[in-house]
Enzyme design. Structure first.
Site, PDB file in Angstrom:
ATOM      1  N   GLU A   1       3.769   0.105  -2.937  1.00  0.00           N
ATOM      2  CA  GLU A   1       2.530   0.370  -2.203  1.00  0.00           C
ATOM      3  C   GLU A   1       2.840   0.866  -0.802  1.00  0.00           C
ATOM      4  O   GLU A   1       3.611   0.260  -0.075  1.00  0.00           O
ATOM      5  CB  GLU A   1       1.677  -0.896  -2.163  1.00  0.00           C
ATOM      6  CG  GLU A   1       1.297  -1.393  -3.546  1.00  0.00           C
ATOM      7  CD  GLU A   1       0.237  -2.470  -3.504  1.00  0.00           C
ATOM      8  OE1 GLU A   1      -0.931  -2.150  -3.222  1.00  0.00           O
ATOM      9  OE2 GLU A   1       0.579  -3.629  -3.765  1.00  0.00           O
ATOM     10  N   GLY A   2       2.217   1.965  -0.441  1.00  0.00           N
ATOM     11  CA  GLY A   2       2.468   2.579   0.846  1.00  0.00           C
ATOM     12  C   GLY A   2       3.494   3.683   0.721  1.00  0.00           C
ATOM     13  O   GLY A   2       4.675   3.491   1.010  1.00  0.00           O
TER      14      GLY A   2
END
Length: 496
Positions: free
Chosen positions: A90-91
């Site tokens: 995530e990211g």
């Protein structure tokens, strides 16, 4: 720095590997300070590698389970390996590079972009049927505007956290309190699905904007590699632990199935006792167990941790995020672009709300994933899987009709019930900020702490666990190499 102490093994006989580990710690005078790392999740492994890279190799890692990786864990299900814990990088694709994205690419991890953009065309009514796209999109647009207003308010708050409010309070300031089924499932998707707890208990200041996405980018990638997401942990471990040609860790400094029950700490060192009666002595200990374990009575600290430390541990939340996998004889759900994620809008908030199919990730597997959190997770953990399957099937029949096939298998993780985890990841509650973060990761004498819950900006994420291990190890390295073991916790209202 106090001289290292010889490990006490008791009068019973121990396996050769355990004797070897004892020898490693008893050689501390020659090899430098001895450090015990408790827990072989990503934070523990990351911390141990950082210590090793700094020349502190007289290590012993005690892991309660029979594997490394912690809450990054693949399990066999329906002929494939699925992730019962962490599943996404995530990211991604932002101004900064997420270190897990770098590791994933180096290892050739099989991963897929998760596109949630078409949820407005894939939201189902509780009574059956699907909502019109325009109806759902209006709710999403309103929720986005309310969140944007909350972000502006969040940025105006003092850094101390004293002015922090809940996400729900920020919504109320905009005269927006989701209450209808459709509003609630969109609200759940935006917040509970990310933080595993509802907006009424989740900090506005620490989540809106969310540092992971603000710093690393808003894209997320689903890991669907049959080697398991855990290979990022294994790869890190292999860089400092001895392995066979097949990649099996044989280093005696890693001891599995060692459940730590007591940590005694003195001015001169620490003594760690495990459930099987083994006793280990070292100069320092790094505790990388989950926040949920710290909040339980699994490990006894002697003397008891100081009040300020206990308060920091207890005021944080250990959330529960449950990914339920269901196997079917054939696929009956819509497939193709824009169909992977779909929502179920129940009047009961959080009732089997977010669904995902794997037609691209696991073609031919005929597997669905539904995510529940918080109280629904706890409720489901306490009931038989057969009842959970029955509930899930009732929801699916409401969405896709009564003639769909019965699920042939189900996988229900039980993180909350597991005494070695007591939940899935931490959620920062209202009003805590840098001051509490400093306290939760601050050492107590010769006891050092790490874990995703000690990551100021990335708690709850794989990259948070990884970076926290490095940060906590560096605090200990500074102490060992410079003799400066003071850890500063600034006042709550300090500006910098």
């Amino acid at each position: 720095m106090a001289p290292s102490r010889k490990q006490e093994m008791g009068s019973q006989l121990f396996p050769l590997a355990l004797l070897a580990a004892a020898h490693l710690l008893s050689a501390a005078a020659a090899a430098g300070p001895s450090v015990i790392v408790i827990g072989a999740g990503f934070s523990g492994i990351s911390a141990a590698k950082t210590l090793s890279d700094a020349g502190i190799t007289n290590l012993l890692i005690l892991e309660a389970t029979n594997r490394i990786g912690g809450r990054i864990c693949k399990v066999p299900f329906a002929g494939i390996n699925v992730e019962k814990g962490a599943n996404w990088v995530e990211g991604v694709n932002g101004d900064q590079v997420n270190p897990i994205w770098t590791l994933a690419n180096q290892l050739g991890l099989r991963k897929f972009y998760s596109n949630y953009d078409n949820l407005s065309s894939n939201t189902y009514k509780e009574e059956g049927g699907i909502y019109q796209h325009v109806t759902v999109q209006q709710i999403i647009d309103t929720a986005d505007k309310v969140e944007a207003a909350g972000e502006k308010y969040s940025e105006s708050l003092p850094v101390s956290g004293r002015g922090d409010i809940s996400i729900l309070a920020a919504q109320r300031l905009q005269n927006h309190v989701p209450s209808a089924a459709l509003e609630m499932v969109i609200d759940y998707y935006k917040f509970d699905y990310e933080f595993a707890e509802p907006p009424r208990v989740t900090s506005l200041q620490n989540t809106v904007p969310l540092p992971t996405f603000a710093n690393f980018g808003e894209d997320v990638y689903f890991v669907a590699d049959q080697r398991g997401y855990e290979i990022v942990v294994h790869n890190t471990a292999h860089q400092f632990l001895k392995t066979t040609k097949d990649g099996v860790i044989v280093d005696p400094r890693l001891q599995l199935n060692k459940v730590v029950r007591r940590i005694q700490h003195y001015e001169s060192g620490v003594t760690v006792t495990t459930e099987d009666g083994s006793v280990y002595k070292a100069d320092y200990v790094v505790v990388s167990v989950s926040l949920g374990v710290l909040q339980s009575n699994l490990i006894q600290f002697m003397p008891t941790l100081p009040h300020w430390k206990l308060l920091a541990i207890y005021e944080f939340d250990m959330a529960v995020y449950t990914k339920i996998f269901l196997k079917f004889p054939y696929s009956f759900w819509p497939a193709g672009n824009g169909t992977q994620f779909f929502l179920y809008a129940s009047d009961r908030r959080g009732y089997y709300p977010v669904w995902q199919h794997f037609e691209v990730e696991y073609p031919g597997a005929h597997v669905l994933l539904v995510t529940v959190t918080d109280e629904e997770s706890r409720r489901i953990e306490q009931q038989p899987d057969s009842l959970t399957k029955s509930e899930a099937m009732e929801v699916l029949r409401a969405m896709f009709g009564k003639n769909i096939p019965e699920a042939s298998d189900i996988l229900v993780p039980r993180w909350w019930s597991d005494r070695f985890y007591r939940g899935t990841f931490s959620n920062w509650p209202i009003g805590v900020n840098r001051y509490e973060y400093d306290q939760i990761r601050a050492p107590v004498g010769r006891i050092y702490f790490t874990g995703e819950h000690t990551s100021e900006h990335y708690n709850g994420y794989v990259h948070g666990a990884y970076l926290a291990g490095i940060d906590s190890a560096n605090i200990l390295i500074k102490c060992i190499k410079t003799g400066n073991c003071k850890y500063e916790v600034k006042e709550k209202d300090a500006v910098n």
